[in-house]
Design a protein around this motif. Sequence first.
Motif, PDB file in Angstrom:
ATOM      1  N   ILE A  38       8.553 -44.727  83.353  1.00  0.00           N
ATOM      2  CA  ILE A  38       9.402 -45.311  82.305  1.00  0.00           C
ATOM      3  C   ILE A  38      10.689 -45.846  82.919  1.00  0.00           C
ATOM      4  O   ILE A  38      11.117 -46.971  82.618  1.00  0.00           O
ATOM      5  CB  ILE A  38       9.702 -44.263  81.212  1.00  0.00           C
ATOM      6  N   ALA A  39      11.314 -45.050  83.776  1.00  0.00           N
ATOM      7  CA  ALA A  39      12.562 -45.486  84.408  1.00  0.00           C
ATOM      8  C   ALA A  39      12.345 -46.725  85.267  1.00  0.00           C
ATOM      9  O   ALA A  39      13.154 -47.658  85.246  1.00  0.00           O
ATOM     10  CB  ALA A  39      13.144 -44.355  85.247  1.00  0.00           C
ATOM     11  N   GLU A  40      11.267 -46.749  86.007  1.00  0.00           N
ATOM     12  CA  GLU A  40      10.997 -47.883  86.895  1.00  0.00           C
ATOM     13  C   GLU A  40      10.730 -49.175  86.113  1.00  0.00           C
ATOM     14  O   GLU A  40      11.159 -50.246  86.507  1.00  0.00           O
ATOM     15  CB  GLU A  40       9.814 -47.549  87.802  1.00  0.00           C
ATOM     16  N   LEU A  41      10.034 -49.049  84.993  1.00  0.00           N
ATOM     17  CA  LEU A  41       9.671 -50.236  84.225  1.00  0.00           C
ATOM     18  C   LEU A  41      10.796 -50.743  83.322  1.00  0.00           C
ATOM     19  O   LEU A  41      10.939 -51.953  83.134  1.00  0.00           O
ATOM     20  CB  LEU A  41       8.435 -49.949  83.365  1.00  0.00           C
ATOM     21  N   PHE A  42      11.589 -49.834  82.757  1.00  0.00           N
ATOM     22  CA  PHE A  42      12.505 -50.243  81.694  1.00  0.00           C
ATOM     23  C   PHE A  42      13.989 -50.138  82.023  1.00  0.00           C
ATOM     24  O   PHE A  42      14.789 -50.793  81.370  1.00  0.00           O
ATOM     25  CB  PHE A  42      12.226 -49.430  80.426  1.00  0.00           C
ATOM     26  N   TYR A  43      14.366 -49.332  82.976  1.00  0.00           N
ATOM     27  CA  TYR A  43      15.792 -49.134  83.241  1.00  0.00           C
ATOM     28  C   TYR A  43      16.251 -50.069  84.356  1.00  0.00           C
ATOM     29  O   TYR A  43      15.982 -49.844  85.520  1.00  0.00           O
ATOM     30  CB  TYR A  43      16.089 -47.688  83.617  1.00  0.00           C
ATOM     31  N   LYS A  44      16.983 -51.094  83.969  1.00  0.00           N
ATOM     32  CA  LYS A  44      17.515 -52.074  84.924  1.00  0.00           C
ATOM     33  C   LYS A  44      19.012 -52.239  84.662  1.00  0.00           C
ATOM     34  O   LYS A  44      19.491 -53.242  84.170  1.00  0.00           O
ATOM     35  CB  LYS A  44      16.808 -53.430  84.777  1.00  0.00           C
ATOM     36  N   PHE A  45      19.768 -51.190  84.974  1.00  0.00           N
ATOM     37  CA  PHE A  45      21.196 -51.200  84.694  1.00  0.00           C
ATOM     38  C   PHE A  45      22.020 -51.774  85.846  1.00  0.00           C
ATOM     39  O   PHE A  45      23.228 -51.901  85.720  1.00  0.00           O
ATOM     40  CB  PHE A  45      21.683 -49.778  84.396  1.00  0.00           C
ATOM     41  N   HIS A  46      21.407 -52.069  86.968  1.00  0.00           N
ATOM     42  CA  HIS A  46      22.077 -52.578  88.165  1.00  0.00           C
ATOM     43  C   HIS A  46      23.121 -51.595  88.666  1.00  0.00           C
ATOM     44  O   HIS A  46      24.122 -51.976  89.248  1.00  0.00           O
ATOM     45  CB  HIS A  46      22.690 -53.957  87.918  1.00  0.00           C
ATOM     46  N   SER A  47      22.873 -50.315  88.388  1.00  0.00           N
ATOM     47  CA  SER A  47      23.741 -49.241  88.869  1.00  0.00           C
ATOM     48  C   SER A  47      22.860 -48.031  89.131  1.00  0.00           C
ATOM     49  O   SER A  47      22.184 -47.541  88.220  1.00  0.00           O
ATOM     50  CB  SER A  47      24.799 -48.896  87.825  1.00  0.00           C
ATOM     51  N   PHE A  48      22.873 -47.552  90.367  1.00  0.00           N
ATOM     52  CA  PHE A  48      22.060 -46.399  90.714  1.00  0.00           C
ATOM     53  C   PHE A  48      22.428 -45.195  89.866  1.00  0.00           C
ATOM     54  O   PHE A  48      21.558 -44.465  89.380  1.00  0.00           O
ATOM     55  CB  PHE A  48      22.213 -46.050  92.200  1.00  0.00           C
ATOM     56  N   THR A  49      23.712 -44.983  89.666  1.00  0.00           N
ATOM     57  CA  THR A  49      24.170 -43.816  88.916  1.00  0.00           C
ATOM     58  C   THR A  49      23.662 -43.836  87.487  1.00  0.00           C
ATOM     59  O   THR A  49      23.155 -42.829  86.979  1.00  0.00           O
ATOM     60  CB  THR A  49      25.705 -43.750  88.932  1.00  0.00           C
TER      61      THR A  49
END
Length: 67
Positions: free
Chosen positions: A27-38
Amino acid sequence: MYTLIHNLTASQLFKRQLPVFLVAFVIAELFYKFHSFTLECAAFLATWYVLGAIEQKLVPDKTPPRR
């Protein structure tokens, strides 16, 4: 995390937490694109926590934690 690792046996860890971890990771890999690792790491950990809570409610653990 320390408590998680030390209170569960290896078989409990792999049977219960690994599938939830993998789902949260996908889920994180597909949907989370915040351009911030933190932010992405925090969102992944929150997702893992929520999915783990849902899994615990749906399939309660019958074995006591080891001491």
